[in-house]
Design an enzyme around this catalytic site. Structure first.
Site, PDB file in Angstrom:
ATOM      1  NE  ARG A 149      46.435  19.696 -31.766  1.00  0.00           N
ATOM      2  CZ  ARG A 149      47.487  20.397 -32.214  1.00  0.00           C
ATOM      3  NH1 ARG A 149      47.607  20.672 -33.499  1.00  0.00           N
ATOM      4  NH2 ARG A 149      48.424  20.801 -31.370  1.00  0.00           N
ATOM      5  CG  HIS A 178      50.206  17.030 -36.752  1.00  0.00           C
ATOM      6  ND1 HIS A 178      49.350  16.750 -35.715  1.00  0.00           N
ATOM      7  CD2 HIS A 178      50.521  18.346 -36.612  1.00  0.00           C
ATOM      8  CE1 HIS A 178      49.160  17.834 -34.984  1.00  0.00           C
ATOM      9  NE2 HIS A 178      49.875  18.820 -35.510  1.00  0.00           N
ATOM     10  CD  GLU A 237      47.329  13.984 -35.864  1.00  0.00           C
ATOM     11  OE1 GLU A 237      48.407  14.117 -35.251  1.00  0.00           O
ATOM     12  OE2 GLU A 237      46.717  14.934 -36.355  1.00  0.00           O
TER      13      GLU A 237
HETATM   14  P1  NAP Z   1      45.090  31.436 -31.555  1.00  0.00           P
HETATM   15  O1  NAP Z   1      45.916  32.608 -31.916  1.00  0.00           O
HETATM   16  O2  NAP Z   1      44.709  31.222 -30.124  1.00  0.00           O
HETATM   17  O3  NAP Z   1      43.762  31.494 -32.456  1.00  0.00           O
HETATM   18  C1  NAP Z   1      42.667  30.659 -32.230  1.00  0.00           C
HETATM   19  C2  NAP Z   1      41.448  31.283 -32.855  1.00  0.00           C
HETATM   20  O4  NAP Z   1      40.344  30.386 -32.687  1.00  0.00           O
HETATM   21  C3  NAP Z   1      41.015  32.609 -32.208  1.00  0.00           C
HETATM   22  O5  NAP Z   1      40.573  33.457 -33.232  1.00  0.00           O
HETATM   23  C4  NAP Z   1      39.858  32.206 -31.321  1.00  0.00           C
HETATM   24  O6  NAP Z   1      38.909  33.214 -31.150  1.00  0.00           O
HETATM   25  C5  NAP Z   1      39.250  31.119 -32.154  1.00  0.00           C
HETATM   26  N1  NAP Z   1      38.388  30.256 -31.350  1.00  0.00           N
HETATM   27  C6  NAP Z   1      38.668  29.650 -30.185  1.00  0.00           C
HETATM   28  N2  NAP Z   1      37.620  28.923 -29.781  1.00  0.00           N
HETATM   29  C7  NAP Z   1      36.688  29.071 -30.712  1.00  0.00           C
HETATM   30  C8  NAP Z   1      35.380  28.581 -30.857  1.00  0.00           C
HETATM   31  N3  NAP Z   1      34.840  27.801 -29.917  1.00  0.00           N
HETATM   32  N4  NAP Z   1      34.676  28.925 -31.969  1.00  0.00           N
HETATM   33  C9  NAP Z   1      35.219  29.727 -32.895  1.00  0.00           C
HETATM   34  N5  NAP Z   1      36.456  30.245 -32.799  1.00  0.00           N
HETATM   35  C10 NAP Z   1      37.173  29.918 -31.722  1.00  0.00           C
HETATM   36  O7  NAP Z   1      45.791  30.070 -31.996  1.00  0.00           O
HETATM   37  P2  NAP Z   1      46.795  29.836 -33.231  1.00  0.00           P
HETATM   38  O8  NAP Z   1      48.182  30.099 -32.799  1.00  0.00           O
HETATM   39  O9  NAP Z   1      46.265  30.562 -34.418  1.00  0.00           O
HETATM   40  O10 NAP Z   1      46.633  28.251 -33.411  1.00  0.00           O
HETATM   41  C11 NAP Z   1      45.386  27.689 -33.733  1.00  0.00           C
HETATM   42  C12 NAP Z   1      45.451  26.169 -33.638  1.00  0.00           C
HETATM   43  O11 NAP Z   1      46.211  25.654 -34.731  1.00  0.00           O
HETATM   44  C13 NAP Z   1      46.183  25.620 -32.408  1.00  0.00           C
HETATM   45  O12 NAP Z   1      45.330  25.544 -31.280  1.00  0.00           O
HETATM   46  C14 NAP Z   1      46.638  24.249 -32.857  1.00  0.00           C
HETATM   47  O13 NAP Z   1      45.728  23.262 -32.477  1.00  0.00           O
HETATM   48  C15 NAP Z   1      46.687  24.370 -34.385  1.00  0.00           C
HETATM   49  N6  NAP Z   1      48.059  24.225 -34.916  1.00  0.00           N
HETATM   50  C16 NAP Z   1      48.350  23.175 -35.750  1.00  0.00           C
HETATM   51  C17 NAP Z   1      49.613  23.044 -36.271  1.00  0.00           C
HETATM   52  C18 NAP Z   1      49.969  21.911 -37.196  1.00  0.00           C
HETATM   53  O14 NAP Z   1      51.083  21.426 -37.130  1.00  0.00           O
HETATM   54  N7  NAP Z   1      49.075  21.478 -38.061  1.00  0.00           N
HETATM   55  C19 NAP Z   1      50.621  23.985 -35.959  1.00  0.00           C
HETATM   56  C20 NAP Z   1      50.287  25.029 -35.113  1.00  0.00           C
HETATM   57  C21 NAP Z   1      49.011  25.151 -34.594  1.00  0.00           C
HETATM   58  P3  NAP Z   1      38.958  34.215 -29.890  1.00  0.00           P
HETATM   59  O15 NAP Z   1      40.194  35.007 -30.085  1.00  0.00           O
HETATM   60  O16 NAP Z   1      37.724  34.996 -30.011  1.00  0.00           O
HETATM   61  O17 NAP Z   1      39.016  33.325 -28.671  1.00  0.00           O
END
Ligand code: NAP
Length: 324
Positions: free
Chosen positions: A238, A285, A267
């Site tokens: 993000r 995005h 955005e």
């Molecule tokens: P996820 O499986 O929930 O993974 C998030 C990771 O971030 C986990 O390893 C979590 O650690 C870690 N985390 C959370 N809070 C943190 C903090 N304060 N400091 C350090 N690490 C932290 O989510 P995902 O499915 O991989 O997606 C991640 C993000 O990608 C989404 O939230 C979204 O905003 C973004 N995204 C963007 C697009 C795009 O179109 N560009 C598409 C999809 C997703 P823990 O497990 O220890 O909590």
């Protein structure tokens, strides 16, 4: 009587068909975004809403929807929704994790490679008719193979990006709140390190954390200064995870070599300095923008909305405590 569901913007048809089986659907079949006032007005009679990351589901909006029982987001990130306000009113919030993981990891790699190897600049050069001959130093970029990749956030997408890095013979570091299972670390050859170590040692820093209060401007002046001058920052998480003004300054001053950005702080606005920089690759995005994936995301959100409104357990609740 059937529950009423607001669909705030244009979606793939599968979602509408699923909803119509069980609900009365108020479909705003447009690419326009409803602002807070219009969204609140449309939600007056809604029991559910199928929404997108552009929709401002603020505490005000959530609290002014008297009948609302479900907010089904067509995305994994849900930073546009005040989940605490929804939870306080026992409104279930759902999202669409998993189905977009591989597509977003693919896009992260496309962006990383395009940034390191200057693909947009090379293509523009050719299209502009400037290509005269092969030259030994024409449009040279940076090494990817064998370099160090630092992943900030090591959940679904971070790990999928790491899996692809194996094919590039890269050393993989990661930073996350919790340690990944030993089997995953071993399979992906990934080592958990503190953020400052990751920033200091990585040639590519790629962000995969959700946007929360504690991850807002996680990468600012101090972190950019800690990176190698030859390193690249890739952001498909993000926009506000990075202090965009600090990034522009760092790129202008050559504190880092370049950046690949799919997401931005405000955005679709960009920091004006970004467009002038030659060492950034900018995308609108499109992380999960694969037709089959987006269609699945729409269907998943509709299914979970129907599940909540018909008394079933949704597949992907963000605030499962409401279901208890
Ligand atoms: P996820 O499986 O929930 O993974 C998030 C990771 O971030 C986990 O390893 C979590 O650690 C870690 N985390 C959370 N809070 C943190 C903090 N304060 N400091 C350090 N690490 C932290 O989510 P995902 O499915 O991989 O997606 C991640 C993000 O990608 C989404 O939230 C979204 O905003 C973004 N995204 C963007 C697009 C795009 O179109 N560009 C598409 C999809 C997703 P823990 O497990 O220890 O909590």
């Amino acid at each position: 009587m059937k529950p009423r569901v607001l669909v705030t913007r244009h979606v793939y048809p599968a979602a509408i068909a699923i909803l119509q089986e069980h609900c009365i659907v108020d479909y705003v079949d447009s690419h326009d975004v409803l602002d807070e006032a219009r969204l609140a007005r449309r939600l007056q009679h809604a029991h559910g809403v199928v929404c997108q990351l552009t929709d401002p589901l603020t505490a005000n909006v959530v609290n002014s929807a008297p009948l609302l029982r479900c907010i089904a987001q067509i995305a994994v990130g849900h930073d546009n929704i005040d989940v605490a306000a929804a939870t306080a009113r026992r409104i279930v919030v759902t999202n669409t994790p998993g189905v977009l993981t591989e597509a977003t990891a693919d896009l992260t790699w496309a962006l990383l490679l395009a940034t390191a190897r200057r693909l947009p600049a090379a293509e523009q050069f050719l299209r502009a008719g400037k290509w005269q001959r092969w030259e030994v130093d024409l449009l040279c970029g940076a090494d990817v193979h064998g370099r160090t990749l630092g992943l900030v956030g090591f959940g679904r997408i971070g790990q999928a990006v790491a899996r692809r890095a194996r094919g590039f013979g890269m050393r993989v570091l990661y930073q996350s709140r919790s340690q990944a299972p030993a089997a995953i670390e071993q399979e992906l050859g990934a080592i958990r390190v503190p953020l400052d170590t990751l920033l200091r040692e990585s040639d590519f820093v790629s962000l995969h954390v959700p946007l929360r209060a504690e991850t807002t401007h996680l990468v600012g002046v101090e972190q950019l200064c800690a990176m190698k001058r030859s390193a690249f920052l890739i952001n498909t998480a993000r926009g506000a995870v990075v202090d965009e003004a600090a990034l522009v300054a760092a790129l202008e001053e050559g504190l880092i070599a370049g950046a690949g950005l799919d997401v931005f702080e405000r955005e679709p606005e960009l920091h004006p300095g970004l467009l002038a920089l030659p060492n950034v690759v900018l995308l609108p995005h499109v992380g999960s923008a694969v037709t089959s994936v987006r269609s699945l995301m729409c269907a998943l959100a509709a299914q979970d909305c129907v599940a909540v409104l018909t008394g079933e357990r949704p597949k992907h609740p963000v605030n499962p405590q409401v279901l208890a």
